[in-house]
Motif scaffolding. Sequence first.
Motif, PDB file in Angstrom:
ATOM      1  N   LEU A 158       0.832  -1.193   0.000  1.00 40.26           N
ATOM      2  CA  LEU A 158       0.000   0.000   0.000  1.00 40.26           C
ATOM      3  C   LEU A 158       0.872   1.250   0.000  1.00 40.26           C
ATOM      4  O   LEU A 158       0.639   2.195  -0.764  1.00 40.26           O
ATOM      5  N   ARG A 206       2.477   2.466  -3.234  1.00 43.06           N
ATOM      6  CA  ARG A 206       1.617   3.101  -4.230  1.00 43.06           C
ATOM      7  C   ARG A 206       1.544   4.620  -4.044  1.00 43.06           C
ATOM      8  O   ARG A 206       0.969   5.320  -4.882  1.00 43.06           O
ATOM      9  N   ILE A 226      -5.605   6.108  -0.465  1.00 51.55           N
ATOM     10  CA  ILE A 226      -5.340   4.843  -1.156  1.00 51.55           C
ATOM     11  C   ILE A 226      -6.041   3.700  -0.441  1.00 51.55           C
ATOM     12  O   ILE A 226      -6.646   2.815  -1.072  1.00 51.55           O
ATOM     13  N   ALA A 227      -5.991   3.703   0.878  1.00 59.05           N
ATOM     14  CA  ALA A 227      -6.646   2.643   1.655  1.00 59.05           C
ATOM     15  C   ALA A 227      -8.153   2.667   1.443  1.00 59.05           C
ATOM     16  O   ALA A 227      -8.793   1.612   1.314  1.00 59.05           O
ATOM     17  N   ARG A 228      -8.745   3.837   1.406  1.00 61.60           N
ATOM     18  CA  ARG A 228     -10.208   3.930   1.203  1.00 61.60           C
ATOM     19  C   ARG A 228     -10.596   3.425  -0.184  1.00 61.60           C
ATOM     20  O   ARG A 228     -11.665   2.835  -0.357  1.00 61.60           O
ATOM     21  N   GLN A 229      -9.713   3.661  -1.152  1.00 58.47           N
ATOM     22  CA  GLN A 229      -9.996   3.127  -2.493  1.00 58.47           C
ATOM     23  C   GLN A 229     -10.032   1.605  -2.490  1.00 58.47           C
ATOM     24  O   GLN A 229     -10.675   0.992  -3.352  1.00 58.47           O
ATOM     25  N   GLN A 230      -9.352   0.998  -1.517  1.00 61.10           N
ATOM     26  CA  GLN A 230      -9.336  -0.461  -1.389  1.00 61.10           C
ATOM     27  C   GLN A 230     -10.438  -0.963  -0.476  1.00 61.10           C
ATOM     28  O   GLN A 230     -10.485  -2.143  -0.150  1.00 61.10           O
ATOM     29  N   LEU A 269     -10.876  -0.004   2.668  1.00 59.47           N
ATOM     30  CA  LEU A 269     -10.439  -0.041   4.063  1.00 59.47           C
ATOM     31  C   LEU A 269     -10.966   1.180   4.818  1.00 59.47           C
ATOM     32  O   LEU A 269     -11.270   2.213   4.220  1.00 59.47           O
TER      33      LEU A 269
END
Length: 454
Positions: free
Chosen positions: A189, A192, A210-214, A216
């Motif tokens: 993560l 990226r 980035i985490a929210r896009q996954q 999370l």
Amino acid sequence: MSVRPCLFVVLAAGKGTRMKSSLPKVLHKVAGQSMLAHVLTTASRIEGGTIAVVAGPQMDAVATEAVRVVPGARIFEQSAQLGTADAVLAAKPALDEQDGGDVVVLFADTPLVRGEVIERLRAALDSGANIAVLGFRPKDPTGYGRLLIDDRGALTGIREEQDATAAERAIGLCNSGVMAFRVPRLSELLSRIGSANAKGEYYLTDAIEIARQQGLKATVVECDESDVLGVNTREQLAVAEGIWQARARSAFMRDGVTMVAPETVWLNFDTRIASDVSIEPNVIFGAGVTVEEGAQILGFCHIEGATIGKGARIGPFARFRPGARIGANVHIGNFVEVKNVTLGEGAKANHLSYLGDGSVGAGANIGAGTIFCNYDGYNKEKTEIGDGAFIGSNTSLVAPVKIGAGAYIGSGSVITKDVSPGALAIERSAQEERPGWAEKFRAVMSRRKAAQKR
């Protein structure tokens, strides 16, 4: 219940240019201990934790300090300062070993973060968040990244001030930088994260979006501004010192220590003070001091490397140097300096003396102006005084020398040989008196002065 393991990644690569010092910033001290040591000590007290420290190139002193404080700490090097995400990724081997487990990122120049605050951050992970960020509300948010919260209270992003819109800059909730992760393959993560920002750096804060896009979840845990005070200048170092001292004084007073003017008492990180100790104004505790129950520390004392026994009375204006071991009910008075000397129970040295290298027996009395002559320019020797001995005022004891139990030393003596127990030792020249000498002397001097004026 088993303890969930946690990796603490402590970022310590900053050079501290604004400190105007050749010493790495994180090695500057608060309460006698490096900022790095404060952070490492806090992290090491959390059960189940392991520690990775990220230092810069040629920062051997930082690595040495880290291993001194936490012998099992792993040291990683950030070869170039490309941002906080790059710094955390410098510890990639440790991150990968912790895959899916808790990772907490701390900063070695934020020395006041408390263990209970870190535990609240981890509790947010237990409540379902994948990332928890420590946030605070400063009086002036200028310079800080802002925490972006949606209508449901979830953290949606962190915006550095240089990249924030006017509306985002109006947000009062700020980013401390301290973050906790419970994310599978965290290093992937972080890899990226890009550098398309005003500084061209890899911001750890970009991990949120980035985490929210996954899919999370991210959340904020708020703390007091003092917990996350960062130190970049000497002025901020002084502010951190003041906060630490105020916390420590309050903790001692809650535990039964009386401080007449607490704001004037300065403590060290390892100071130990028992209950029912009273401390008057303007007392400074250096490293390695223990004060036992019921002792009284009067004003303007400077104490380091000393143990002060139960019921002892110290000062005012006393100085204790390393190795001073003060027994129960001992009295040490004004302008007395003690270095590497043990004083037995009930001994007294109430005025204007230097006691260096030796021992004083229980109940012995040291008269005003007594000097332990312990140094000959090459070696330091010991003076040993037995129980109940009486040392008259203005005595010089030339070490090595032993004064037996119960012995008396006449005032004004220079003692160079051992004195037997119970004996009287006097070393003085015979007193000579010349009647009329003073009157004749004044007459001669008056005539000389008169002749000089002609």
